[in-house]
Scaffold this motif. Structure first.
Motif, PDB file in Angstrom:
ATOM      1  N   CYS A   1       0.836  -1.213   0.000  1.00 15.68           N
ATOM      2  CA  CYS A   1       0.000   0.000   0.000  1.00 15.68           C
ATOM      3  C   CYS A   1       0.867   1.258   0.000  1.00 15.68           C
ATOM      4  N   LEU A   2       1.992   1.152   0.704  1.00 17.07           N
ATOM      5  CA  LEU A   2       2.884   2.308   0.809  1.00 17.07           C
ATOM      6  C   LEU A   2       3.616   2.570  -0.507  1.00 17.07           C
ATOM      7  N   ILE A   3       4.066   1.489  -1.116  1.00 20.04           N
ATOM      8  CA  ILE A   3       4.934   1.642  -2.288  1.00 20.04           C
ATOM      9  C   ILE A   3       4.150   1.698  -3.602  1.00 20.04           C
ATOM     10  N   ASN A   4       3.107   0.875  -3.682  1.00 27.35           N
ATOM     11  CA  ASN A   4       2.325   0.854  -4.926  1.00 27.35           C
ATOM     12  C   ASN A   4       0.893   1.291  -4.687  1.00 27.35           C
ATOM     13  N   PRO A   5       0.698   2.495  -4.235  1.00 26.63           N
ATOM     14  CA  PRO A   5      -0.673   2.894  -3.876  1.00 26.63           C
ATOM     15  C   PRO A   5      -1.639   2.803  -5.047  1.00 26.63           C
ATOM     16  N   GLU A   6      -1.161   3.014  -6.261  1.00 28.60           N
ATOM     17  CA  GLU A   6      -2.092   2.924  -7.400  1.00 28.60           C
ATOM     18  C   GLU A   6      -2.490   1.475  -7.658  1.00 28.60           C
ATOM     19  N   THR A   7      -1.498   0.629  -7.654  1.00 29.80           N
ATOM     20  CA  THR A   7      -1.753  -0.779  -7.921  1.00 29.80           C
ATOM     21  C   THR A   7      -2.517  -1.454  -6.785  1.00 29.80           C
ATOM     22  N   PHE A   8      -2.165  -1.020  -5.585  1.00 27.12           N
ATOM     23  CA  PHE A   8      -2.705  -1.717  -4.428  1.00 27.12           C
ATOM     24  C   PHE A   8      -4.215  -1.543  -4.305  1.00 27.12           C
ATOM     25  N   ASP A   9      -4.887  -2.677  -4.085  1.00 19.85           N
ATOM     26  CA  ASP A   9      -6.351  -2.675  -3.991  1.00 19.85           C
ATOM     27  C   ASP A   9      -6.734  -3.398  -2.709  1.00 19.85           C
ATOM     28  N   ARG A  10      -7.290  -2.631  -1.788  1.00 17.69           N
ATOM     29  CA  ARG A  10      -7.557  -3.232  -0.479  1.00 17.69           C
ATOM     30  C   ARG A  10      -8.570  -4.376  -0.563  1.00 17.69           C
ATOM     31  N   HIS A  11      -9.477  -4.312  -1.546  1.00 15.82           N
ATOM     32  CA  HIS A  11     -10.454  -5.402  -1.678  1.00 15.82           C
ATOM     33  C   HIS A  11      -9.780  -6.658  -2.182  1.00 15.82           C
ATOM     34  N   ALA A  12      -8.923  -6.481  -3.164  1.00 12.66           N
ATOM     35  CA  ALA A  12      -8.172  -7.628  -3.667  1.00 12.66           C
ATOM     36  C   ALA A  12      -7.345  -8.228  -2.532  1.00 12.66           C
ATOM     37  N   ALA A  13      -6.733  -7.357  -1.735  1.00 13.16           N
ATOM     38  CA  ALA A  13      -5.924  -7.844  -0.625  1.00 13.16           C
ATOM     39  C   ALA A  13      -6.779  -8.641   0.345  1.00 13.16           C
ATOM     40  N   MET A  14      -7.963  -8.085   0.655  1.00 14.19           N
ATOM     41  CA  MET A  14      -8.852  -8.794   1.586  1.00 14.19           C
ATOM     42  C   MET A  14      -9.265 -10.138   0.987  1.00 14.19           C
ATOM     43  N   ASN A  15      -9.551 -10.138  -0.299  1.00 15.17           N
ATOM     44  CA  ASN A  15      -9.898 -11.403  -0.955  1.00 15.17           C
ATOM     45  C   ASN A  15      -8.755 -12.397  -0.826  1.00 15.17           C
ATOM     46  N   ALA A  16      -7.531 -11.900  -1.016  1.00 16.66           N
ATOM     47  CA  ALA A  16      -6.382 -12.789  -0.930  1.00 16.66           C
ATOM     48  C   ALA A  16      -6.282 -13.390   0.472  1.00 16.66           C
TER      49      ALA A  16
END
Lengths: 213, 213, 213, 213
Positions: A179-194
DNA sequence: AATGAATGAGCTTTCATTCAT
DNA sequence: TATGAATGAAAGCTCATTCAT
């Protein structure tokens, strides 16, 4: 009694001032980064005068220690609230804790950056380490307990609560870095899904599958 | 030819100096932490004089940028070597990459601390972010490709390569934080077992179970 | 009222400090020359500590700007006083102004050197130029007005106020250079006689002849 | 003889190098101002290497001394050429000299700025002063001689050659300052007219009136 | 308790000068 | 003679800390 009241008031005020300065410190770190923050910045942010920090904290180091402690306390409060507010089942609680770390109020670039600012110095500041260590121990204890409960309930073989706890907490910390380094790429929903996918893969009886996109 | 040799030698020497200074910088950061390192320290560590860093890097900022770039390059080299030296199967490669991050030469408190020292500033230094972003993109691409191969081969349903890649790389970064903060508690073998357990849980056809202690 | 007094006193003190530092700067320039003056010199001359200049002026450049401005203000004050104190006639005033520039308190090697120190940099410092330009414009305006009055009164043909003003002010500036470079040869009385000779040559009805030695 | 030739050539080359460096110095001062010029700038401007100045001039100070000497020599050359090329009469010569100082090749902001750059330091550099003093003495001698001739020829009473010489040279130096500070306002033709007006006012038999605009 | 001017150690940076090649 | 990497003193500037008010 008057004296006591006065003292009480003074103490309260003193504590408020300290908190005010700690808040200002966090804002300043968030805005300028650890290495650029000066006591002048903090004082100015708090609307107070130059020398105020040394008056209330003795030194910059101690202010930063207290700021980290406060940051850790805030997190702990949210952690405990998440535990309390979740459903009663262990799975609910575990999920709530994972969800907490990816909630916008926590996993927000500005806030994450402050955590990393402290972690960036933790190696050379025993005081930071102590604070982080204690917090970690607490979270690990809670997560492990939940895992033990799930493992027992689901009769999962080959699972170790300690390992899973390690994985889970590492995962969220690692996600913060993304989230810190790739804020554009980072998707909190995708992360939660993972994370959910992982939980389902190890505790299939307690967690449901995640829909594939 | 003499001229060429001369030029080559000079160029080499210049590059060597820069590398020497970058090495000294890493040592200094490892020893004193990012916020305490001065150009004087770096010069002294390199056995050279005060002004040397500005002579070769123009400014402290640029030295630090190059140091991070070098750190990232070193890691990439090891990453690629791990890929090359591992068995040919995707599972072998994936395991080798996970193992790499927990190998003592990488996951050593001193080294991890330097990474965190840079990450601690990444929010306020676009140059740092750019370097990290590029590296991350590369690793993610490789890991995703391996996951895709495994998913296809194992006919795993409900798995998304992107998610797994996210989880895996987050996990190792998170484990580094544990190593940094809880060096006594942190056990690289336990961590590796935890990672293996995860791999087994999602790719049971490609990874074997981990023995429970 | 106490508050006002306090504020007033504080403000005054702050302004006094600045003035004290500007004075020290002039002394230092006079003693060591522009290119050798350091902020340390200035602070030491003022009997204060290293950081004091940056505290009150932000940067060396700004200190120098203010110093030049102060120098120009001082001169303007003397200029206006000379105008006020002289006889009421235009010729008196004109003579008073010329005399001013050759008065020991102004045309003293040490002081002149400071002016030239600033002029030596004026080409590359727009701030200096702006200050000098404004002053020049003012003096030129006054001198031209006096010339116009004299020309009208004396019915001098073929004289242009602008030209004469140019000549007169150039002359004094040029005489300062002589004073700076040839202090032994330079004789302020001879210089004044030369100026008077010029004034008589163009305004014979208003100025008397100068005795030949 | 071969050795002599070699030596001769070496000497010549050495002198050329020195001149090349002096030229570069003037360009650099003109471009950046005295206080910003570094030996690196000079070397770079000359297309040579870092250490070259110290090789040929021993120190920065000596380079600057030589540069000023060269500047003075250049001016002297033009001065003498102006004398030679003018009409034979003293009035012609005097007028030619005045005109020289306001000719674009001399009275050009860039060039004037270099002169002032040196004058700005002259107070604290005896070497500069010596050079300037000598030049001044020479010009004064020549101008005085011309004035004496005119005074005798025109039977002008009440005129002193020394005074007039002082006025004339001061005037041109002062006009340079105007050119430096008020380049927009400054008009070299107006300045020349002003000088002519002065010459006419004191030597009416030798100089004609200047047309009023 | 609070202010904010003052301190001075310590930083980065610049640059004249040196020196091995 | 020329190079240019290296030196190291000294500069401007920052800022945690102190202290009189």
């Amino acid at each position: 009694m008057a004296a006591i009241a006065k003292t009480a008031k003074r103490t309260a005020t003193r504590e408020q001032r300290r908190q005010q300065l700690i808040d200002a410190t966090m804002k300043c770190i968030a805005r300028k980064g650890m290495s650029s923050v000066t006591l002048g910045d903090v004082a100015h942010e708090a609307g107070l005068s130059q020398g105020i920090v040394n008056l209330h904290f003795e030194s910059k180091d101690k202010l930063l220690n207290e700021t980290l402690r406060c940051l850790a306390d805030e997190y702990k409060t949210q952690f405990n609230r998440a535990l309390r507010k979740s459903g009663p089942a262990a799975a609910d609680k575990l999920h709530a804790l994972m969800e907490l770390d990816l909630r916008p109020s926590i996993c927000e670039r500005r806030k994450v950056a402050v955590w990393f600012a402290f972690w960036g110095e933790v190696r050379w500041r025993p005081a930071y380490r102590e604070i982080c260590e204690q917090s970690d121990a607490y979270y690990d204890k809670v997560v492990q307990a939940l895992c033990i409960e799930l493992i027992a309930d689901g009769a999962y073989k080959n699972l170790t609560a300690a390992r899973i706890s390690t994985i889970l907490t590492s995962m969220t910390n690692g996600l913060w870095l993304l989230c810190l380094i790739n804020p554009e790429t980072f998707d909190r929903h995708a992360a939660m899904n993972a994370v959910d996918e992982y939980l389902y893969s190890i505790f299939p009886k307690h967690f449901g599958p995640v829909e594939t996109p």
